[in-house]
Write a protein that holds these residues in place. Structure first.
Motif, PDB file in Angstrom:
ATOM      1  N   VAL A  54       0.819  -1.217   0.000  1.00  0.00           N
ATOM      2  CA  VAL A  54       0.000   0.000   0.000  1.00  0.00           C
ATOM      3  C   VAL A  54       0.847   1.259   0.000  1.00  0.00           C
ATOM      4  O   VAL A  54       0.343   2.360  -0.199  1.00  0.00           O
ATOM      5  N   ASP A  56       3.164   4.519   1.187  1.00  0.00           N
ATOM      6  CA  ASP A  56       3.050   5.512   2.257  1.00  0.00           C
ATOM      7  C   ASP A  56       1.874   6.461   2.041  1.00  0.00           C
ATOM      8  O   ASP A  56       1.809   7.525   2.647  1.00  0.00           O
ATOM      9  N   PHE A  57       0.934   6.072   1.169  1.00  0.00           N
ATOM     10  CA  PHE A  57      -0.235   6.905   0.895  1.00  0.00           C
ATOM     11  C   PHE A  57       0.166   8.286   0.377  1.00  0.00           C
ATOM     12  O   PHE A  57      -0.470   9.280   0.662  1.00  0.00           O
ATOM     13  N   LYS A  58       1.263   8.328  -0.387  1.00  0.00           N
ATOM     14  CA  LYS A  58       1.744   9.581  -0.994  1.00  0.00           C
ATOM     15  C   LYS A  58       2.063  10.642   0.062  1.00  0.00           C
ATOM     16  O   LYS A  58       1.920  11.844  -0.177  1.00  0.00           O
ATOM     17  N   CYS A  59       2.500  10.183   1.231  1.00  0.00           N
ATOM     18  CA  CYS A  59       2.758  11.100   2.341  1.00  0.00           C
ATOM     19  C   CYS A  59       4.116  10.799   2.944  1.00  0.00           C
ATOM     20  O   CYS A  59       4.376   9.674   3.363  1.00  0.00           O
ATOM     21  N   LYS A  98      -6.142   9.834  -0.883  1.00  0.00           N
ATOM     22  CA  LYS A  98      -5.896   9.092   0.352  1.00  0.00           C
ATOM     23  C   LYS A  98      -6.084   9.938   1.610  1.00  0.00           C
ATOM     24  O   LYS A  98      -6.303   9.392   2.695  1.00  0.00           O
ATOM     25  N   TRP A  99      -5.979  11.255   1.462  1.00  0.00           N
ATOM     26  CA  TRP A  99      -6.030  12.135   2.642  1.00  0.00           C
ATOM     27  C   TRP A  99      -7.119  13.199   2.440  1.00  0.00           C
ATOM     28  O   TRP A  99      -6.814  14.362   2.166  1.00  0.00           O
TER      29      TRP A  99
END
Length: 367
Positions: A54, A56-59, A98-99
């Motif tokens: 998955v 880092d959720f683009k973070c 994602k956020w």
């Protein structure tokens, strides 16, 4: 040197931080960023570790207080600018998905001399499209912005992050040149403070469109500054970085080293009220000078007179010796001024950096 003023300690910590960033590959730069943010923002800053498939959720970092998501990049590690632009677009759109809590998004990068025009334009395009989504794209942060965050930390927190200067070894070392190119106790503190602030700024002020390569020039300037600070270990770490640049950008590294030496000779000759030729010839004829030093000074004299066969060296090992030798001679010539006319070395260093940043191509000649 035992009881250093705060601004001298800050200068040392800045040299340490900038070297830390210069030497860091992409993964380490992200780690540096998270350490700085945890020290600055405390518990509101959260590190987003990759979670298997998955990711880092683009973070690369999340501030729960300001709802800011940070995306960290190391442009030097990527050869294709188009690949960076595509990644920026992908990371931002992925973060939006994602956020949903995100209200601010900020790019953090390790490019000391600013983003390319393409990346700046890409951010502006994203900024225009994000306004209706309730997300503000903040100005990018470069290493200088990160240093300003570190600089504002409490002294003990900054010390825990970077350490502090310990000159006891250097003061007793036989390997350091005896030339007093260091701290001047007889200099008024206000003058020292202003000069230190100026040198600190000038180290980062080399421009990409100038004659010298900005990365090599900044590293060279910081090496000499570290010598003035009397920190032998930090000095040699910057020299190691310059050795690496000899492989990555061989001509730029040699050109930078030669220009630093030429300008140092000019400053020394002017302050001692002798001609450049007489100064260099006296050093070439001196019994105390080794064969390598004499050869470098002969090349310098030829370049300053507009003659000679050039100075580019194909052999990688000799290239590094050339850059190291130029660096030592820069220190020697600046030290001659400090000894010969009692002129504070920090002010000489300031003059040197200003003169180098005013260089242009002058119809293809170096002087």
């Amino acid at each position: 040197m035992a009881d250093l003023p705060n601004w001298v300690q800050l200068l040392w910590q800045e040299q340490k931080f900038k070297l830390w960033v210069l030497q860091a590959p992409a993964e380490q730069f992200e780690s540096i960023f998270t350490r700085v943010m945890r020290a600055s923002s405390g518990d509101s800053f959260h590190v987003a570790r990759p979670g298997g498939a998955v990711g880092d959720f683009k973070c690369d970092g999340w501030d729960s207080r300001t709802k800011t998501l940070y995306a960290v990049y190391a442009p030097f590690s990527r050869k294709s600018r188009s690949a960076i632009r595509a990644k920026v677009r992908s990371d931002f759109s992925g973060a939006l998905e994602k956020w949903p809590e995100m209200r601010r998004w900020r790019m953090v990068h390790n490019d000391f001399f600013g983003l390319s025009a393409e990346l700046t334009r890409e951010l502006e395009i994203l900024r225009g499209g994000s306004e209706g989504l309730g997300v503000e794209i903040l100005p990018d942060w470069d290493p200088q912005e990160l240093w300003q965050i570190v600089r504002r930390l409490a002294g003990d927190v900054r010390f825990e992050l970077l350490g502090g200067p310990d000159f006891s070894v250097a003061m007793n070392s036989d390997t350091l040149n005896v030339v007093p190119l260091r701290y001047h106790e007889d200099l008024h503190p206000a003058v020292t403070r202003a000069a230190v602030a100026s040198v600190s700024s000038l180290c980062d002020n080399f421009q990409p469109d100038g004659l010298v390569d900005p990365l090599c020039a900044s590293a060279f300037a910081r090496a000499v500054t570290s010598w003035w600070l009397n920190d032998e270990e930090l000095f040699w770490q910057y020299v190691d970085f310059l050795r690496d640049r000899c492989d990555a950008t061989p001509f730029e590294a040699q050109l930078t080293a030669m220009l630093f030496l030429m300008r140092s000779v000019e400053i020394c000759a002017r302050k001692l009220e002798v001609s450049v030729q007489d100064l260099l010839l006296s050093q070439i004829e001196a019994d105390s000078r080794g064969a390598g030093e004499k050869l470098l000074m002969q090349i310098t004299l030829e370049q300053m007179q507009g003659g000679g066969d050039g100075f580019y060296i194909d052999d990688a090992r000799l290239r590094k010796k050339f850059v190291e030798g130029c660096g030592q001679l820069v220190i020697d010539f600046l030290g001659m001024v400090a000894v010969g006319v009692g002129f504070p070395a920090i002010l000489i260093l300031q003059d040197l950096l200003v003169s180098l940043q005013r260089l242009d191509y002058n119809d293809g000649t170096l002087t």
